[in-house]
Enzyme design. Structure first.
Site, PDB file in Angstrom:
ATOM      1  N   CYS A  55       0.830  -1.216   0.000  1.00 54.47           N
ATOM      2  CA  CYS A  55       0.000   0.000   0.000  1.00 54.47           C
ATOM      3  C   CYS A  55       0.865   1.267   0.000  1.00 54.47           C
ATOM      4  O   CYS A  55       1.712   1.443   0.879  1.00 54.47           O
ATOM      5  CB  CYS A  55      -0.921  -0.023   1.216  1.00 54.47           C
ATOM      6  N   CYS A  99       0.572   3.348   3.212  1.00 51.36           N
ATOM      7  CA  CYS A  99       1.306   2.731   4.328  1.00 51.36           C
ATOM      8  C   CYS A  99       2.803   3.029   4.175  1.00 51.36           C
ATOM      9  O   CYS A  99       3.496   3.300   5.162  1.00 51.36           O
ATOM     10  CB  CYS A  99       1.055   1.230   4.386  1.00 51.36           C
ATOM     11  N   ASP A 129      -1.296  16.614  -1.179  1.00 51.77           N
ATOM     12  CA  ASP A 129      -1.568  15.784  -2.353  1.00 51.77           C
ATOM     13  C   ASP A 129      -0.559  16.126  -3.462  1.00 51.77           C
ATOM     14  O   ASP A 129      -0.228  17.288  -3.686  1.00 51.77           O
ATOM     15  CB  ASP A 129      -2.999  16.027  -2.855  1.00 51.77           C
ATOM     16  N   HIS A 184      -3.886   0.563   8.513  1.00 50.93           N
ATOM     17  CA  HIS A 184      -4.455   0.358   7.173  1.00 50.93           C
ATOM     18  C   HIS A 184      -5.950   0.035   7.264  1.00 50.93           C
ATOM     19  O   HIS A 184      -6.336  -1.012   7.760  1.00 50.93           O
ATOM     20  CB  HIS A 184      -3.724  -0.750   6.415  1.00 50.93           C
ATOM     21  N   GLY A 219     -14.575   6.806  -7.412  1.00 51.71           N
ATOM     22  CA  GLY A 219     -13.332   7.425  -7.877  1.00 51.71           C
ATOM     23  C   GLY A 219     -12.137   7.176  -6.983  1.00 51.71           C
ATOM     24  O   GLY A 219     -11.126   7.886  -7.073  1.00 51.71           O
ATOM     25  N   THR A 279      -8.769   5.776  -6.007  1.00 51.09           N
ATOM     26  CA  THR A 279      -7.635   5.186  -6.728  1.00 51.09           C
ATOM     27  C   THR A 279      -6.598   4.588  -5.782  1.00 51.09           C
ATOM     28  O   THR A 279      -5.835   3.720  -6.182  1.00 51.09           O
ATOM     29  CB  THR A 279      -6.944   6.225  -7.639  1.00 51.09           C
ATOM     30  N   HIS A 321      -6.406   2.961   0.569  1.00 53.44           N
ATOM     31  CA  HIS A 321      -6.118   3.210   2.000  1.00 53.44           C
ATOM     32  C   HIS A 321      -6.984   4.425   2.331  1.00 53.44           C
ATOM     33  O   HIS A 321      -6.844   5.474   1.681  1.00 53.44           O
ATOM     34  CB  HIS A 321      -4.623   3.484   2.198  1.00 53.44           C
ATOM     35  N   HIS A 345      -8.734   7.681   2.975  1.00 50.31           N
ATOM     36  CA  HIS A 345      -8.202   9.041   3.047  1.00 50.31           C
ATOM     37  C   HIS A 345      -9.307  10.052   2.827  1.00 50.31           C
ATOM     38  O   HIS A 345     -10.249   9.810   2.071  1.00 50.31           O
ATOM     39  CB  HIS A 345      -7.079   9.264   2.015  1.00 50.31           C
ATOM     40  N   HIS A 358      -9.797  13.921   1.514  1.00 52.50           N
ATOM     41  CA  HIS A 358      -9.193  15.079   0.854  1.00 52.50           C
ATOM     42  C   HIS A 358      -9.712  16.326   1.556  1.00 52.50           C
ATOM     43  O   HIS A 358     -10.914  16.454   1.804  1.00 52.50           O
ATOM     44  CB  HIS A 358      -9.646  15.175  -0.613  1.00 52.50           C
TER      45      HIS A 358
HETATM   46  P1  AMP Z   1      -8.433   9.042  -4.575  1.00 51.91           P
HETATM   47  O1  AMP Z   1      -8.636   9.209  -6.052  1.00 51.91           O
HETATM   48  O2  AMP Z   1      -9.564   9.597  -3.742  1.00 51.91           O
HETATM   49  O3  AMP Z   1      -8.098   7.621  -4.216  1.00 51.91           O
HETATM   50  O4  AMP Z   1      -7.206   9.963  -4.206  1.00 51.91           O
HETATM   51  C1  AMP Z   1      -5.891   9.545  -4.236  1.00 51.91           C
HETATM   52  C2  AMP Z   1      -5.057  10.797  -4.185  1.00 51.91           C
HETATM   53  O5  AMP Z   1      -3.739  10.436  -3.802  1.00 51.91           O
HETATM   54  C3  AMP Z   1      -4.948  11.556  -5.506  1.00 51.91           C
HETATM   55  O6  AMP Z   1      -5.472  12.882  -5.339  1.00 51.91           O
HETATM   56  C4  AMP Z   1      -3.451  11.549  -5.815  1.00 51.91           C
HETATM   57  O7  AMP Z   1      -3.011  12.762  -6.380  1.00 51.91           O
HETATM   58  C5  AMP Z   1      -2.854  11.316  -4.440  1.00 51.91           C
HETATM   59  N1  AMP Z   1      -1.553  10.661  -4.418  1.00 51.91           N
HETATM   60  C6  AMP Z   1      -1.193   9.501  -5.011  1.00 51.91           C
HETATM   61  N2  AMP Z   1       0.093   9.193  -4.726  1.00 51.91           N
HETATM   62  C7  AMP Z   1       0.560  10.186  -3.914  1.00 51.91           C
HETATM   63  C8  AMP Z   1       1.808  10.455  -3.287  1.00 51.91           C
HETATM   64  N3  AMP Z   1       2.843   9.626  -3.403  1.00 51.91           N
HETATM   65  N4  AMP Z   1       1.928  11.584  -2.543  1.00 51.91           N
HETATM   66  C9  AMP Z   1       0.871  12.422  -2.408  1.00 51.91           C
HETATM   67  N5  AMP Z   1      -0.333  12.211  -2.966  1.00 51.91           N
HETATM   68  C10 AMP Z   1      -0.484  11.129  -3.717  1.00 51.91           C
HETATM   69 ZN    ZN Z   2      -2.293   1.259   3.676  1.00 48.87          ZN
END
Ligand code: AMP
Ligand code: ZN
Length: 114
Positions: A4, A7, A30, A46, A93, A95, A98, A100, A102
């Site tokens: 992950c 993680c 982000d 996690h 949406g 991606t 884990h 999170h 925003h």
């Molecule tokens: P989601 O589409 O809600 O799963 O959001 C995942 C978010 O993680 C996206 O806005 C990406 O820009 C962000 N993201 C992915 N990898 C990283 C990273 N290594 N550092 C900071 N943000 C990331």
């Molecule tokens: Zn995780």
């Protein structure tokens, strides 16, 4: 969870721009910001997504939202306003699998988001 990416961010294997941390929560910028302020707030344990929220992890979830209020004050958007968003699953949406939240701010945000 070894594969992950969030993680890996928590344990320092992937670099991140930390904004806030406590015993249960990590928050960082982000990588692809959608607003002048775009912070991701994640639990240190996690949890895949909101489908996994339950009585056992309730204290972690409340800490995530307490950290939202702290970060809002820290970044000076508590008065101007901001948005907290969660994407769950494919159609939501999500991606990164884990949990999170925003946190978006620093400009006028449209609604509905599209
Ligand atoms: P989601 O589409 O809600 O799963 O959001 C995942 C978010 O993680 C996206 O806005 C990406 O820009 C962000 N993201 C992915 N990898 C990283 C990273 N290594 N550092 C900071 N943000 C990331
Ligand atoms: Zn995780």
């Amino acid at each position: 969870m070894e594969s992950c990416i969030f993680c890996k961010i928590i344990n320092g294997d992937i670099p991140s721009e930390k904004v806030y941390e406590d015993d249960k929560v990590y928050a960082f910028k982000d990588l692809n910001p959608e607003a002048p302020i775009h912070i991701l707030i994640i639990p240190k344990t996690h949890i895949t997504n909101t489908n996994e929220i339950n009585e056992e992890n309730a204290s972690v979830i409340s800490s995530l939202f307490i950290s939202v209020a702290k970060i809002a004050k820290m970044l000076n958007v508590d008065e101007s306003g901001y948005r907290v968003v969660n994407n769950c699953g494919k159609q939501g949406g999500q991606t990164v699998e884990h949990l999170h939240f925003h946190m978006l701010g620093g400009r006028d945000l449209t609604w509905p988001p599209g």
